[in-house]
Design an enzyme around this catalytic site. Structure first.
Site, PDB file in Angstrom:
ATOM      1  N   TYR A  66     -40.614 -14.059 -18.581  1.00  0.00           N
ATOM      2  CA  TYR A  66     -40.724 -14.087 -17.121  1.00  0.00           C
ATOM      3  C   TYR A  66     -40.052 -12.882 -16.485  1.00  0.00           C
ATOM      4  CZ  TYR A  66     -43.167 -18.458 -16.880  1.00  0.00           C
ATOM      5  OH  TYR A  66     -44.144 -19.410 -16.981  1.00  0.00           O
ATOM      6  N   ARG A  69     -42.495 -10.133 -16.656  1.00  0.00           N
ATOM      7  CA  ARG A  69     -43.506 -10.286 -15.600  1.00  0.00           C
ATOM      8  C   ARG A  69     -42.922  -9.916 -14.235  1.00  0.00           C
ATOM      9  NH1 ARG A  69     -46.224 -15.931 -15.673  1.00  0.00           N
ATOM     10  NH2 ARG A  69     -47.553 -14.922 -14.141  1.00  0.00           N
ATOM     11  N   VAL A 102     -47.513 -16.097  -8.213  1.00  0.00           N
ATOM     12  CA  VAL A 102     -46.055 -16.227  -8.203  1.00  0.00           C
ATOM     13  C   VAL A 102     -45.383 -14.903  -7.844  1.00  0.00           C
ATOM     14  CG1 VAL A 102     -46.012 -18.215  -9.767  1.00  0.00           C
ATOM     15  CG2 VAL A 102     -46.009 -15.905 -10.738  1.00  0.00           C
ATOM     16  N   HIS A 118     -47.694 -22.471  -6.591  1.00  0.00           N
ATOM     17  CA  HIS A 118     -47.180 -22.477  -7.960  1.00  0.00           C
ATOM     18  C   HIS A 118     -45.791 -21.850  -8.067  1.00  0.00           C
ATOM     19  CE1 HIS A 118     -51.590 -22.927  -9.536  1.00  0.00           C
ATOM     20  NE2 HIS A 118     -51.095 -24.028  -9.033  1.00  0.00           N
ATOM     21  N   CYS A 157     -22.995 -25.919 -12.501  1.00  0.00           N
ATOM     22  CA  CYS A 157     -22.934 -26.822 -13.662  1.00  0.00           C
ATOM     23  C   CYS A 157     -23.057 -26.085 -14.999  1.00  0.00           C
ATOM     24  CB  CYS A 157     -24.025 -27.891 -13.547  1.00  0.00           C
ATOM     25  SG  CYS A 157     -25.672 -27.261 -13.921  1.00  0.00           S
ATOM     26  N   THR A 195     -59.938 -16.295  -7.397  1.00  0.00           N
ATOM     27  CA  THR A 195     -59.467 -17.434  -8.192  1.00  0.00           C
ATOM     28  C   THR A 195     -60.637 -18.057  -8.942  1.00  0.00           C
ATOM     29  OG1 THR A 195     -58.438 -19.629  -8.125  1.00  0.00           O
ATOM     30  CG2 THR A 195     -59.550 -18.924  -6.115  1.00  0.00           C
ATOM     31  N   PRO A 221     -65.523 -10.839  -8.359  1.00  0.00           N
ATOM     32  CA  PRO A 221     -66.513  -9.957  -9.003  1.00  0.00           C
ATOM     33  C   PRO A 221     -67.350 -10.699 -10.043  1.00  0.00           C
ATOM     34  CG  PRO A 221     -64.292  -9.454  -9.790  1.00  0.00           C
ATOM     35  CD  PRO A 221     -64.153 -10.535  -8.762  1.00  0.00           C
TER      36      PRO A 221
HETATM   37  N1  APR Z   1     -60.977  -9.273  -7.209  1.00  0.00           N
HETATM   38  C1  APR Z   1     -61.225 -10.596  -7.089  1.00  0.00           C
HETATM   39  N2  APR Z   1     -61.233 -11.443  -8.123  1.00  0.00           N
HETATM   40  C2  APR Z   1     -60.955 -10.943  -9.333  1.00  0.00           C
HETATM   41  C3  APR Z   1     -60.665  -9.581  -9.546  1.00  0.00           C
HETATM   42  C4  APR Z   1     -60.692  -8.718  -8.407  1.00  0.00           C
HETATM   43  N3  APR Z   1     -60.433  -7.413  -8.483  1.00  0.00           N
HETATM   44  N4  APR Z   1     -60.431  -9.398 -10.870  1.00  0.00           N
HETATM   45  C5  APR Z   1     -60.566 -10.608 -11.457  1.00  0.00           C
HETATM   46  N5  APR Z   1     -60.893 -11.545 -10.539  1.00  0.00           N
HETATM   47  C6  APR Z   1     -61.146 -12.972 -10.701  1.00  0.00           C
HETATM   48  C7  APR Z   1     -61.651 -13.391 -12.059  1.00  0.00           C
HETATM   49  O1  APR Z   1     -63.077 -13.233 -12.122  1.00  0.00           O
HETATM   50  C8  APR Z   1     -61.245 -14.862 -12.094  1.00  0.00           C
HETATM   51  O2  APR Z   1     -62.252 -15.688 -11.508  1.00  0.00           O
HETATM   52  O3  APR Z   1     -59.905 -13.621 -10.578  1.00  0.00           O
HETATM   53  C9  APR Z   1     -60.001 -14.892 -11.205  1.00  0.00           C
HETATM   54  C10 APR Z   1     -58.708 -15.139 -11.938  1.00  0.00           C
HETATM   55  O4  APR Z   1     -58.745 -16.416 -12.523  1.00  0.00           O
HETATM   56  P1  APR Z   1     -57.479 -17.067 -13.234  1.00  0.00           P
HETATM   57  O5  APR Z   1     -56.890 -16.102 -14.206  1.00  0.00           O
HETATM   58  O6  APR Z   1     -57.905 -18.418 -13.725  1.00  0.00           O
HETATM   59  O7  APR Z   1     -56.431 -17.170 -12.052  1.00  0.00           O
HETATM   60  P2  APR Z   1     -56.195 -18.285 -10.976  1.00  0.00           P
HETATM   61  O8  APR Z   1     -57.463 -18.825 -10.457  1.00  0.00           O
HETATM   62  O9  APR Z   1     -55.192 -17.739 -10.033  1.00  0.00           O
HETATM   63  O10 APR Z   1     -55.506 -19.389 -11.895  1.00  0.00           O
HETATM   64  C11 APR Z   1     -54.848 -20.458 -11.317  1.00  0.00           C
HETATM   65  O11 APR Z   1     -53.731 -20.924 -13.410  1.00  0.00           O
HETATM   66  O12 APR Z   1     -52.833 -19.633 -15.076  1.00  0.00           O
HETATM   67  C12 APR Z   1     -52.549 -20.591 -14.124  1.00  0.00           C
HETATM   68  O13 APR Z   1     -50.678 -21.008 -12.749  1.00  0.00           O
HETATM   69  C13 APR Z   1     -51.591 -19.994 -13.115  1.00  0.00           C
HETATM   70  O14 APR Z   1     -51.762 -19.760 -10.727  1.00  0.00           O
HETATM   71  C14 APR Z   1     -52.491 -19.672 -11.916  1.00  0.00           C
HETATM   72  C15 APR Z   1     -53.555 -20.755 -12.020  1.00  0.00           C
END
Ligand code: APR
Length: 250
Positions: A66, A69, A102, A118, A157, A195, A221
């Site tokens: 972490y 990151r 995060v 999160h 603690c 997302t 995308p």
């Molecule tokens: N612009 C927009 N979207 C993008 C880009 C970009 N430049 N590059 C990638 N993506 C998209 C991908 O196509 C995918 O659909 O971002 C998305 C990322 O998906 P995840 O990795 O699943 O992320 P997220 O949806 O935030 O995941 C939710 O899962 O891993 C856990 O706790 C973590 O908060 C996270 C949660």
């Protein structure tokens, strides 16, 4: 590129929600959760690092990951998507940013009162008594991927300090979840940006917004299936958000 109906709806919106995921920070060079497991971290399963059990079993392995990151985030800059989201707030009566990320890139782009579903890399707390750890975290050159780092200890603690993120099997912070839900149910435009929409309960928010009559727009995308009432803007978050802003507000 953006349909005129969408621009129009944004112009007359009373409350806009930007719901963001890892894709929103991707263009800032922040690896997504799964992408982050590269290099020396490749041999680890996320479930081995992102659970309370994993932390207790090997605190310095987990803390080291972490911290690696967090250093990436400290060195990153907000991108065009974060900036467009912050600017959008000045064009509409009410704007709420709800993020699954995060990092603090929304805040650094100028968004206010960001809801972190999160948790955050920047709000560590004691794993035993829950006390917030307020001393500055170490700042070092990016630790080599795979470095173990001993976590600090709680001043009350002596428990280990853990990252303030939501781990697998943990509940979402109650305040953040209820505020996110309320915004989704109240808004008239809901932008779901970068997302995958597969991680619940966060992924329920676009459905709640849709159920309450909001215009729901997915920006990504990578195309995925949506219902006939939703909209899809296919492209990187920075490009699509900047053009949405330009088309709607000039
Ligand atoms: N612009 C927009 N979207 C993008 C880009 C970009 N430049 N590059 C990638 N993506 C998209 C991908 O196509 C995918 O659909 O971002 C998305 C990322 O998906 P995840 O990795 O699943 O992320 P997220 O949806 O935030 O995941 C939710 O899962 O891993 C856990 O706790 C973590 O908060 C996270 C949660």
């Amino acid at each position: 590129m953006i349909t005129s109906t969408l621009s129009q709806q944004l112009r007359k919106a009373h409350h806009v929600v930007a719901f963001t995921g890892a894709g929103t920070s991707a263009e800032s060079g922040i690896p997504t959760f799964r992408d982050a497991l590269t290099g020396l971290w490749e041999r680890f399963d996320p479930a081995q690092l992102a659970t309370p059990e994993a932390f207790r079993a090997d605190p310095s392995l987990c803390w080291g990951w972490y911290e690696w990151r967090r250093q990436k985030v400290v060195q990153a800059q907000p991108n065009g998507a974060h900036l467009a989201i912050a600017e959008l707030a000045s064009h509409v009566p009410k704007m709420t940013v709800v993020t699954q990320n995060v990092d603090d890139l929304h805040e650094r782009a100028g968004s206010q009162d960001v809801i972190h579903l999160h948790g955050s890399l920047h709000s560590p707390r004691c794993i035993d008594c829950g006390l917030a750890y307020t001393l500055p975290l170490a700042s070092y050159d990016l630790p080599a991927e795979g470095s173990r780092i001993e976590p600090p200890r709680c001043s009350a603690c002596d428990g280990y300090v853990r990252p303030g993120v939501v781990w697998f099997g943990e509940m979402l912070p109650e305040d953040a979840w209820s505020a996110g839900l309320a915004a989704a149910e109240e808004c008239d435009v809901f932008l779901s940006i970068g997302t995958s929409g597969i991680v619940y309960p966060a992924a329920e928010l676009p459905l709640r917004a849709l159920g309450n009559g909001a215009t729901v727009v997915h920006i990504n995308p990578a195309r995925f299936d949506i219902s006939s009432q939703e909209h899809f803007l296919e492209g990187p978050a920075s490009v699509m958000m900047q053009s949405l802003l330009r088309d709607a507000f000039g």
